[in-house]
Design a protein around this motif. Sequence first.
Motif, short mmCIF file in Angstrom:
data_model
loop_
_atom_site.label_atom_id
_atom_site.label_comp_id
_atom_site.label_asym_id
_atom_site.label_seq_id
_atom_site.Cartn_x
_atom_site.Cartn_y
_atom_site.Cartn_z
N GLU A 1 45.53 40.15 34.68
CA GLU A 1 46.69 41.10 35.61
C GLU A 1 46.57 42.45 35.19
OE1 GLU A 1 51.35 41.82 35.18
OE2 GLU A 1 50.60 39.69 35.25
N ASN B 1 42.99 38.94 40.73
CA ASN B 1 43.96 37.74 41.16
C ASN B 1 43.05 36.70 41.24
OD1 ASN B 1 46.16 39.74 41.47
ND2 ASN B 1 45.92 39.92 43.61
N ASP C 1 42.68 35.52 37.67
CA ASP C 1 43.99 34.95 37.35
C ASP C 1 44.36 33.46 37.92
OD1 ASP C 1 46.63 34.84 36.57
OD2 ASP C 1 47.14 36.79 37.39
#
Length: 154
Positions: free
Chosen positions: A123, A128, A131
């Motif tokens: 993060e 992303n 993640d």
Amino acid sequence: MLDPNNNSMTALNVEINALLADHFALYLKTKNFHWHVKGPRFRDLHLLFDEQAIEIRDQIDAIGERVRKNGGDTLTSVGAVAKHTQIKDQDSTTLSAEDMIAGLRDDNRKLVERLKGMKQLAEDAGDNATDGLIDDWTDMAEERVWFLSSLLEN
């Protein structure tokens, strides 16, 4: 490609490389147990350990490629794997099936902890894609923990 000069990305890549080392080490340990398990549960455990080893092996390339996509360099040798992994060697070929199961369960728990700790790093780096992959890898490791833990219940 994300900015490799970003301190947050550098920290994430260091941790992804550590995760890569853990997967290499856990793959080899799981295959060791696959090859050396004995006893009345041989067939079931032999097959389970192989299934888990294949799953772990199949994650290795994706983990390494995340580092490269993030502009970093991956591990380059067995020595680098040994330096960066939290998975302890197990060279015994005579462990009981229960000790093998417990050892793999504990090692997979370490993976889950590492993965959960990586969420904030991804993060912070604005990554992303990593993640989302962390969620998938965590789910796979948690499933291995569940299967192995279930084998130890009475």
